[in-house]
Design a protein around this motif. Structure first.
Motif, PDB file in Angstrom:
ATOM      1  N   ASP A 312      85.611 -28.364 112.510  1.00 39.17           N
ATOM      2  CA  ASP A 312      84.219 -28.824 112.474  1.00 39.17           C
ATOM      3  C   ASP A 312      84.140 -30.320 112.221  1.00 39.17           C
ATOM      4  O   ASP A 312      83.348 -31.030 112.836  1.00 39.17           O
ATOM      5  CB  ASP A 312      83.451 -28.100 111.358  1.00 39.17           C
ATOM      6  N   ASP A 323      78.413 -40.961 120.525  1.00 38.38           N
ATOM      7  CA  ASP A 323      77.007 -41.352 120.395  1.00 38.38           C
ATOM      8  C   ASP A 323      76.836 -42.258 119.178  1.00 38.38           C
ATOM      9  O   ASP A 323      76.234 -41.870 118.177  1.00 38.38           O
ATOM     10  CB  ASP A 323      76.143 -40.079 120.253  1.00 38.38           C
TER      11      ASP A 323
ATOM     12  N   ILE B   4      79.626 -26.712 109.971  1.00 38.16           N
ATOM     13  CA  ILE B   4      78.800 -27.907 110.179  1.00 38.16           C
ATOM     14  C   ILE B   4      77.975 -27.655 111.435  1.00 38.16           C
ATOM     15  O   ILE B   4      78.522 -27.571 112.522  1.00 38.16           O
ATOM     16  CB  ILE B   4      79.655 -29.163 110.385  1.00 38.16           C
ATOM     17  N   PRO B   5      76.644 -27.494 111.289  1.00 37.76           N
ATOM     18  CA  PRO B   5      75.843 -27.212 112.485  1.00 37.76           C
ATOM     19  C   PRO B   5      75.818 -28.422 113.409  1.00 37.76           C
ATOM     20  O   PRO B   5      75.908 -29.562 112.967  1.00 37.76           O
ATOM     21  CB  PRO B   5      74.452 -26.939 111.912  1.00 37.76           C
ATOM     22  N   LYS B   6      75.739 -28.171 114.698  1.00 42.72           N
ATOM     23  CA  LYS B   6      75.680 -29.271 115.664  1.00 42.72           C
ATOM     24  C   LYS B   6      74.237 -29.670 115.921  1.00 42.72           C
ATOM     25  O   LYS B   6      73.392 -28.808 116.107  1.00 42.72           O
ATOM     26  CB  LYS B   6      76.331 -28.837 116.977  1.00 42.72           C
ATOM     27  N   PRO B   7      73.935 -30.948 115.927  1.00 40.32           N
ATOM     28  CA  PRO B   7      72.558 -31.380 116.211  1.00 40.32           C
ATOM     29  C   PRO B   7      72.261 -31.181 117.685  1.00 40.32           C
ATOM     30  O   PRO B   7      73.188 -31.089 118.489  1.00 40.32           O
ATOM     31  CB  PRO B   7      72.584 -32.857 115.843  1.00 40.32           C
ATOM     32  N   PRO B  10      72.272 -35.873 121.875  1.00 42.36           N
ATOM     33  CA  PRO B  10      72.525 -37.254 121.459  1.00 42.36           C
ATOM     34  C   PRO B  10      71.339 -38.162 121.754  1.00 42.36           C
ATOM     35  O   PRO B  10      70.685 -38.019 122.789  1.00 42.36           O
ATOM     36  CB  PRO B  10      73.747 -37.664 122.289  1.00 42.36           C
ATOM     37  N   SER B  11      71.069 -39.068 120.844  1.00 41.80           N
ATOM     38  CA  SER B  11      70.000 -40.043 121.083  1.00 41.80           C
ATOM     39  C   SER B  11      70.545 -41.127 122.001  1.00 41.80           C
ATOM     40  O   SER B  11      71.716 -41.164 122.324  1.00 41.80           O
ATOM     41  CB  SER B  11      69.550 -40.645 119.761  1.00 41.80           C
ATOM     42  N   THR B  13      69.989 -44.517 121.442  1.00 45.10           N
ATOM     43  CA  THR B  13      69.977 -45.828 120.796  1.00 45.10           C
ATOM     44  C   THR B  13      71.299 -46.561 121.039  1.00 45.10           C
ATOM     45  O   THR B  13      72.352 -45.950 120.986  1.00 45.10           O
ATOM     46  CB  THR B  13      69.793 -45.672 119.267  1.00 45.10           C
ATOM     47  N   ALA B  14      71.231 -47.832 121.289  1.00 42.44           N
ATOM     48  CA  ALA B  14      72.454 -48.603 121.523  1.00 42.44           C
ATOM     49  C   ALA B  14      73.017 -49.108 120.204  1.00 42.44           C
ATOM     50  O   ALA B  14      72.282 -49.326 119.245  1.00 42.44           O
ATOM     51  CB  ALA B  14      72.169 -49.769 122.448  1.00 42.44           C
ATOM     52  N   GLN B  15      74.331 -49.291 120.169  1.00 41.37           N
ATOM     53  CA  GLN B  15      74.955 -49.846 118.972  1.00 41.37           C
ATOM     54  C   GLN B  15      74.891 -51.369 119.047  1.00 41.37           C
ATOM     55  O   GLN B  15      74.980 -51.954 120.124  1.00 41.37           O
ATOM     56  CB  GLN B  15      76.415 -49.395 118.907  1.00 41.37           C
TER      57      GLN B  15
END
Lengths: 344, 344
Positions: A312, A323, B4-7, B10-11, B13-15
């Motif tokens: 995990d 991401d 651990i749940p997965k969201p 992916p957003s 937003t740029a780094q």
């Protein structure tokens, strides 16, 4: 200790020079750029098969190793996940966790590099880690603040993941609350009718980060009751345990939460040698659910701690790397539950 | 395992881009060369104090971290000692040794980097290590051959030190002969009058490198006598130990060397639960001299293993780095001696 004798005086032989890409180019009869294209598998440039072969053969003959640093100047070490090495000798539970994590990351094509953690702290540590340009940084424990996280992100780390009691701004957090371990133990001892509860706090340095919240958890579990909590400093030696057991009568305790199974084994043996019956006179509970606890007589009750699975965690790292702009994830990952055996 | 749940998704937003030395130069109003001179403390070039200050302030404001890779392109990571991380979860003896070594090297201003060892072997591993351009490489176990050593040396490692049973051409060798551990145990059991001796060989993968020579050592100690040696595969679980103990009568053994103290504790408990008296019916000896052996009843006899001190090893590394052309040193560093207690 086995001594390594020192030899008399250094010799003056010179080391063979390190071959460079220029040497490879010369031997293969091509330009340095061509060497770089071939050895870095640059898809954008067409190079004939015989030329490729010549470059590879020249590199092999000279023993030329393409320098990861040269590549990382452009891209960072794209598959390197950096972790600080533990600042205390790792226990069996943590060793197994790191090992499993390493495998899980390896399956996703990452390599774990553990950076020597001794003598480095906070932002100084973050700066040292940043110099290696890892693609992700996994930081157990406390000490890394928001500035350190920002520094790592600016240096190119696509993800910073902390494993500790609190979340840090800008980093993903796997929240590991060791208070719950103590809370479990305290509540269990209270439910078993114990009212004068000792809590072993290891004297060995570096364990405070775990032992303090565990102690606080016991106090919280007993808050508002008539039960008392007594802090018991203990070094991991027979002598220290014998000294503690010798004054057990004066302490007037009827239970002990012994930090973990190893300290519990140490304390239980010292109490038994002192004639204190476990659990009749004093109940003893450990933590970590190690095999050794099941081998003791009476069998040791323990708090089983569930760490996140390496798989995990590896998947979280991979998600975060893919991401890097995503919202930091927060997960509570420390499970704690009592395994009652015969010592409580 | 704690999941651990997965969201969800992916957003986008740029780094923030990674600041470069060019950004620092622009902000400070100097050339990139000047930035490089200042941040690398190049002594050969004179730069005024105000300019230095401006560069440092600009670097700080932008969060610019000088890239170790850029420096290592010229010089290698001059203070990085690379070790492969253990390919099995490290036991307590080895964990403590690595920790002590890390401190000792830290005092000499080196940093230990442990490179994830899973799934990599031989020259492939050497190539991966070489890419990080460490100044020295410290390789426990077997698997690295002369070609791997040569490759590391050509890539700029000033010293390669192996810790294992055999010396490898071109590398310094700390010779750790685990055969002597088994030899000690076998000779001791024989001297105690035991003639039908079982040797526990862990079923857990990755321990062969230690368990095979230990078994060979027992055989060597008993060679030419009437005593027999029986190999006993054992997994580190209660079930496996119970199965072994259940057929103890059929095996007809009067002694066991149990690989190490942890397996000895496991076996001794299973034998006692089966009604086999230790040491009257069967003598049991472990190895490693862990504290837990002294806490058992009967107290466990053991083979004490002396690893080289971290300080001696750190000094050897430092010597070798300072004199890369020197003749490779060879030292026997594994001490083995029996500590007799009550189980034999």
């Amino acid at each position: 200790m086995v001594q390594i004798p020192k030899p008399p005086a250094p010799s003056r032989t010179a080391q063979r020079p390190v071959p460079t890409s220029a040497d490879v180019a010369r031997l293969a009869g091509v330009s340095r750029a061509t060497v770089s294209y071939v050895l870095n598998n640059t898809a954008a440039v067409r190079i004939s098969e015989p030329t490729r072969r010549r470059v590879h053969e020249a590199a092999k003959e000279l023993g030329y190793v393409p320098h990861a640093a040269a590549r990382s100047l452009r891209a960072g070490h794209r598959r390197m996940v950096l972790m600080p090495a533990p600042a205390v000798p790792a226990g069996p539970l943590y060793s197994a966790f790191i090992y499993e994590l390493q495998w899980a990351l390896h399956r996703l094509d990452y390599t774990v590099v553990q950076y020597g953690g001794v003598g480095l702290a906070g932002d100084e540590a973050a700066r040292a880690w940043a110099e290696l340009r890892p693609v992700a940084v996994l930081v157990p424990g406390t000490g890394l603040g928001p500035e350190g996280v920002a520094l790592l992100r600016r240096s190119g780390a696509r993800a910073v993941v902390t494993l500790g009691p609190d979340a840090v701004e800008g980093a993903h957090a796997l929240l590991m609350d060791h208070e719950s371990v103590g809370h479990c133990a305290g509540a269990h001892l209270y439910a078993r009718g114990r009212r004068r509860i000792g809590v072993v706090v290891p004297e060995e340095g570096g364990l405070d980060v775990f032992s303090r919240p565990r102690l606080a958890g016991v106090r919280r579990a007993l808050h508002g009751t008539a039960a008392t909590v007594t802090e018991l400093p203990l070094a991991y030696t027979e002598e220290s345990a014998a000294r503690l057991a010798a004054r057990w009568g004066d302490l007037g305790l009827d239970a002990a939460f012994a930090y973990n199974d190893e300290y519990a084994m140490l304390l239980m043996r010292a109490l038994q040698d002192e004639g204190v019956a476990v659990p009749a006179d004093t109940a003893v509970i450990g933590a970590d659910d190690l095999l050794l606890g099941r081998l003791l007589r009476p069998r040791l009750s323990t708090v089983r701690i569930e760490l996140p699975s390496g798989r995990d965690l590896a998947e979280l790292v991979d998600r975060a790397v893919r991401d890097p702009g995503g919202e930091p994830e927060r997960h509570k990952v420390l499970g704690a539950s009592v395994v009652q055996r015969d010592s409580t």
